[in-house]
Design an enzyme around this catalytic site. Structure first.
Site, PDB file in Angstrom:
ATOM      1  N   ASP A   9     -16.427  25.991 -58.225  1.00 51.52           N
ATOM      2  CA  ASP A   9     -17.238  25.709 -57.036  1.00 51.52           C
ATOM      3  C   ASP A   9     -16.905  26.713 -55.944  1.00 51.52           C
ATOM      4  OD1 ASP A   9     -19.159  23.896 -55.646  1.00 51.52           O
ATOM      5  OD2 ASP A   9     -17.469  23.650 -54.281  1.00 51.52           O
ATOM      6  N   HIS A 156     -16.064  18.447 -47.705  1.00 50.40           N
ATOM      7  CA  HIS A 156     -16.169  19.153 -48.977  1.00 50.40           C
ATOM      8  C   HIS A 156     -15.200  20.335 -48.974  1.00 50.40           C
ATOM      9  CE1 HIS A 156     -20.054  17.572 -50.792  1.00 50.40           C
ATOM     10  NE2 HIS A 156     -19.894  16.887 -49.677  1.00 50.40           N
ATOM     11  N   ASP A 161     -14.118  19.821 -54.877  1.00 52.77           N
ATOM     12  CA  ASP A 161     -15.371  19.652 -55.609  1.00 52.77           C
ATOM     13  C   ASP A 161     -15.227  20.074 -57.064  1.00 52.77           C
ATOM     14  OD1 ASP A 161     -16.591  18.611 -53.434  1.00 52.77           O
ATOM     15  OD2 ASP A 161     -17.907  20.311 -53.024  1.00 52.77           O
TER      16      ASP A 161
END
EC number: 2.7.7.7
Length: 232
Positions: A9, A156, A161
């Site tokens: 990610d 986030h 993630d």
């Protein structure tokens, strides 16, 4: 040797790589034998003056001042490439992350022009849309639907993630029976639409009570794996 997977990610300054947005964090988690290992890769990156959008700040809690001492992509390129080379990248909405990583490779004048030249890619968003058509399939919604727990989702982060995505991928691919059954149903429908006449002999088989019991156990297991009631 087992096939090596990397859950991957990025976090970025904004959504539009074509407008100059840059990667500000990379996170990657290794998966071997359907288990997450302790091998991870994580780094923040200096976006070289590109401002972080307000939306990205709210999502990541990262500000420009946090990245002043962060390395440039070219400084960590070799370490990053060594970590992912030869693996299959598990990415949610792969087009987005690949576009940003390829842009960083280009800006760093890397010999590698496309990350897909050294890695294969598995896009969990594409698979999720097939499994759950018409539903929200972003990573938050998907992980919640699959009952992925134990993570603080206040903000986030790329490594966070990637950890969640690894669990989500393992859950999704652990239920492949559902996909296989759907594919089989579709193949049957296509065959019926073609009006193909098939002639075959039917064999009559007699089963005893023990066989019936074992068959029912198998159906229960199959129903649990596929999350559908199986009655045959």
């Amino acid at each position: 040797m087992s096939h090596r997977l990397i859950s991957f990610d990025t976090e970025t300054t904004g959504l539009h790589v074509e407008s100059g947005d840059r990667v500000i964090e990379i996170g990657a988690v290794e998966i071997l034998d359907r288990e997450k290992t302790k091998a991870t890769f994580q780094t923040y990156l200096n976006p070289e003056g590109k401002a972080i959008s307000e939306g990205a700040k709210q999502i990541t809690n990262i500000n420009e001042s946090d990245l002043k001492e962060a390395p440039l992509f070219k400084d960590i390129e070799d370490e990053f490439i060594n970590f992912v080379k030869g693996a299959e990248l598990i990415i949610h909405n792969a087009q987005f992350d690949i576009g940003f990583i390829n842009n960083e490779l280009r800006l760093a004048k890397s010999k590698i022009k496309d990350i897909r030249d050294i890695c294969s890619v598995y896009d969990t968003l594409v698979v999720a849309k097939e499994m759950f058509p018409g539903q929200r399939n972003n990573l938050d919604a998907l992980s919640k639907r699959l009952n992925i727990k134990g993570y603080d989702r206040t903000f986030h982060g790329a490594l966070l993630d990637a950890q969640i995505l690894a669990d989500t991928y393992l859950n999704m691919t652990g239920g492949q029976v559902s996909l296989d059954l759907n594919n089989t149903t579709q193949e049957v429908k296509e065959t019926q639409n073609q009006n193909i006449k098939v002639e075959f002999d039917v064999s009559h088989i007699t089963i005893d009570e023990n066989d019936q019991t074992e068959h029912e156990k198998f159906l229960k297991l199959l129903s649990k794996k596929s999350k559908q009631e199986i009655n045959w």
